[in-house]
Write a protein that holds these residues in place. Sequence first.
Motif, PDB file in Angstrom:
ATOM      1  N   SER A  17       0.843  -1.195   0.000  1.00  0.00           N
ATOM      2  CA  SER A  17       0.000   0.000   0.000  1.00  0.00           C
ATOM      3  C   SER A  17       0.879   1.245   0.000  1.00  0.00           C
ATOM      4  O   SER A  17       1.944   1.279   0.622  1.00  0.00           O
ATOM      5  N   VAL A  18       0.445   2.274  -0.731  1.00  0.00           N
ATOM      6  CA  VAL A  18       1.211   3.513  -0.859  1.00  0.00           C
ATOM      7  C   VAL A  18       0.306   4.686  -0.527  1.00  0.00           C
ATOM      8  O   VAL A  18      -0.832   4.759  -1.006  1.00  0.00           O
ATOM      9  N   ASN A  19       0.818   5.597   0.285  1.00  0.00           N
ATOM     10  CA  ASN A  19       0.105   6.842   0.554  1.00  0.00           C
ATOM     11  C   ASN A  19       1.051   8.010   0.335  1.00  0.00           C
ATOM     12  O   ASN A  19       2.050   8.163   1.056  1.00  0.00           O
ATOM     13  N   ILE A  20       0.744   8.811  -0.677  1.00  0.00           N
ATOM     14  CA  ILE A  20       1.496  10.024  -0.970  1.00  0.00           C
ATOM     15  C   ILE A  20       0.678  11.184  -0.421  1.00  0.00           C
ATOM     16  O   ILE A  20      -0.473  11.396  -0.822  1.00  0.00           O
ATOM     17  N   LEU A  21       1.252  11.924   0.514  1.00  0.00           N
ATOM     18  CA  LEU A  21       0.489  12.907   1.281  1.00  0.00           C
ATOM     19  C   LEU A  21       1.083  14.301   1.134  1.00  0.00           C
ATOM     20  O   LEU A  21       2.152  14.611   1.696  1.00  0.00           O
ATOM     21  N   LEU A  37       6.855  19.622  -8.019  1.00  0.00           N
ATOM     22  CA  LEU A  37       5.623  19.023  -7.502  1.00  0.00           C
ATOM     23  C   LEU A  37       5.006  19.957  -6.477  1.00  0.00           C
ATOM     24  O   LEU A  37       5.722  20.600  -5.691  1.00  0.00           O
ATOM     25  N   ASP A  38       3.682  20.007  -6.474  1.00  0.00           N
ATOM     26  CA  ASP A  38       2.991  20.917  -5.565  1.00  0.00           C
ATOM     27  C   ASP A  38       1.794  20.209  -4.927  1.00  0.00           C
ATOM     28  O   ASP A  38       0.789  19.955  -5.584  1.00  0.00           O
ATOM     29  N   ASN A  39       1.931  19.855  -3.651  1.00  0.00           N
ATOM     30  CA  ASN A  39       0.842  19.265  -2.868  1.00  0.00           C
ATOM     31  C   ASN A  39       0.182  18.076  -3.572  1.00  0.00           C
ATOM     32  O   ASN A  39      -1.037  18.017  -3.736  1.00  0.00           O
ATOM     33  N   VAL A  40       1.003  17.125  -3.987  1.00  0.00           N
ATOM     34  CA  VAL A  40       0.511  15.926  -4.656  1.00  0.00           C
ATOM     35  C   VAL A  40       0.120  14.882  -3.617  1.00  0.00           C
ATOM     36  O   VAL A  40       0.907  14.559  -2.722  1.00  0.00           O
ATOM     37  N   SER A  41      -1.094  14.354  -3.738  1.00  0.00           N
ATOM     38  CA  SER A  41      -1.572  13.298  -2.846  1.00  0.00           C
ATOM     39  C   SER A  41      -2.188  12.178  -3.679  1.00  0.00           C
ATOM     40  O   SER A  41      -2.900  12.436  -4.654  1.00  0.00           O
ATOM     41  N   LEU A  42      -1.892  10.939  -3.289  1.00  0.00           N
ATOM     42  CA  LEU A  42      -2.411   9.781  -4.022  1.00  0.00           C
ATOM     43  C   LEU A  42      -2.349   8.561  -3.116  1.00  0.00           C
ATOM     44  O   LEU A  42      -1.329   8.318  -2.469  1.00  0.00           O
ATOM     45  N   ALA A  43      -3.426   7.792  -3.070  1.00  0.00           N
ATOM     46  CA  ALA A  43      -3.470   6.536  -2.320  1.00  0.00           C
ATOM     47  C   ALA A  43      -3.522   5.380  -3.317  1.00  0.00           C
ATOM     48  O   ALA A  43      -4.312   5.397  -4.261  1.00  0.00           O
ATOM     49  N   ILE A  44      -2.667   4.375  -3.102  1.00  0.00           N
ATOM     50  CA  ILE A  44      -2.578   3.209  -3.984  1.00  0.00           C
ATOM     51  C   ILE A  44      -2.781   1.960  -3.160  1.00  0.00           C
ATOM     52  O   ILE A  44      -2.124   1.762  -2.133  1.00  0.00           O
ATOM     53  N   LEU A  67       9.387   7.700  -4.297  1.00  0.00           N
ATOM     54  CA  LEU A  67       8.886   6.370  -3.922  1.00  0.00           C
ATOM     55  C   LEU A  67      10.040   5.380  -3.743  1.00  0.00           C
ATOM     56  O   LEU A  67       9.968   4.479  -2.903  1.00  0.00           O
ATOM     57  N   ALA A  68      11.104   5.553  -4.537  1.00  0.00           N
ATOM     58  CA  ALA A  68      12.262   4.669  -4.425  1.00  0.00           C
ATOM     59  C   ALA A  68      13.153   5.032  -3.248  1.00  0.00           C
ATOM     60  O   ALA A  68      14.009   4.234  -2.847  1.00  0.00           O
ATOM     61  N   GLY A  69      12.976   6.229  -2.691  1.00  0.00           N
ATOM     62  CA  GLY A  69      13.850   6.691  -1.622  1.00  0.00           C
ATOM     63  C   GLY A  69      15.161   7.252  -2.125  1.00  0.00           C
ATOM     64  O   GLY A  69      16.103   7.444  -1.352  1.00  0.00           O
ATOM     65  N   GLY A  76       5.652  17.253   2.973  1.00  0.00           N
ATOM     66  CA  GLY A  76       4.757  16.126   2.763  1.00  0.00           C
ATOM     67  C   GLY A  76       5.441  14.812   3.121  1.00  0.00           C
ATOM     68  O   GLY A  76       6.626  14.769   3.485  1.00  0.00           O
ATOM     69  N   ARG A  77       4.684  13.729   2.996  1.00  0.00           N
ATOM     70  CA  ARG A  77       5.202  12.406   3.372  1.00  0.00           C
ATOM     71  C   ARG A  77       4.800  11.361   2.342  1.00  0.00           C
ATOM     72  O   ARG A  77       3.772  11.494   1.689  1.00  0.00           O
ATOM     73  N   ILE A  78       5.609  10.328   2.228  1.00  0.00           N
ATOM     74  CA  ILE A  78       5.272   9.155   1.430  1.00  0.00           C
ATOM     75  C   ILE A  78       5.407   7.932   2.328  1.00  0.00           C
ATOM     76  O   ILE A  78       6.469   7.691   2.908  1.00  0.00           O
ATOM     77  N   LEU A  79       4.326   7.178   2.442  1.00  0.00           N
ATOM     78  CA  LEU A  79       4.287   5.988   3.283  1.00  0.00           C
ATOM     79  C   LEU A  79       4.063   4.759   2.421  1.00  0.00           C
ATOM     80  O   LEU A  79       3.189   4.760   1.549  1.00  0.00           O
ATOM     81  N   VAL A  80       4.837   3.720   2.655  1.00  0.00           N
ATOM     82  CA  VAL A  80       4.620   2.413   2.038  1.00  0.00           C
ATOM     83  C   VAL A  80       4.380   1.419   3.166  1.00  0.00           C
ATOM     84  O   VAL A  80       5.241   1.249   4.038  1.00  0.00           O
TER      85      VAL A  80
END
Length: 262
Positions: A17-21, A37-44, A67-69, A76-80
Amino acid sequence: MADALTLSRPKAAQAGSVNILDVSKTFHVDDRTVHALDNVSLAIEPGEFISIVGPSGCGKSTLLRFLAGLDLPDSGRILVDGERIDRPSLKRGIVFQDHRLLPWFDVETNIAVSLHSVAGPEAEKRKRVQYLIDLVGLTGFEKALPHELSGGMSQRAAIARGLAPRPPLMLLDEPLGALDSLTRSHLQDELLAIWEREKSTVVMVTHDVEEAIYLSDRVVVMEPRPGRIASIFDITSERPRHRDDADFVAVRREITNLLAKR
């Protein structure tokens, strides 16, 4: 870790699961400020196949690097799987447009390199490597060097290398972009078969709208400067898809028209 390398069954589609916040990134180039990038959010969801399309400069590859680190956002944050990404990890495989195989290693060794830091019996690792060679259609080319392979074969080896540690998340940065149209079409079908077998979540960057529709569960369309998500298209038709179907053509036209305005 031995269980992570078990080959007798595909891993269950639990992780990935991916959460781009609210992710933003600004680059300073000479005297210019570029808002990548400007305030991009996406849930996968786990097991989804997502494609990201958009004009050059819209931040597609920047987002993939996050996403690859390989790089970090300014905010913002990216959670996997609930974990914040702040460095590369074997849990996230990546394949680039350039295969980046090590020229002095054969196919077998190039794939095995990605298992060097993975705990587990060596015999199980060898089984994993051979399984992937068979999966991507390179049986008989185990000892071939990269310069002895065609472009399509090299990309298959790169995909196998990315899959070797069984990453819950696979990141594809124009993996088929340098191939001729016939080879590309064939590898699209192979990529789908690999995805269905391995059960990883896939995020792919591509400039090819038709490829995105053919492969994906959802297509994310981005707009440039600053890079933002313009629209997300759910691709609901069953696989295998046919590029001349009315629904396929209609979605392609809609995405193409949206991109033409950017």
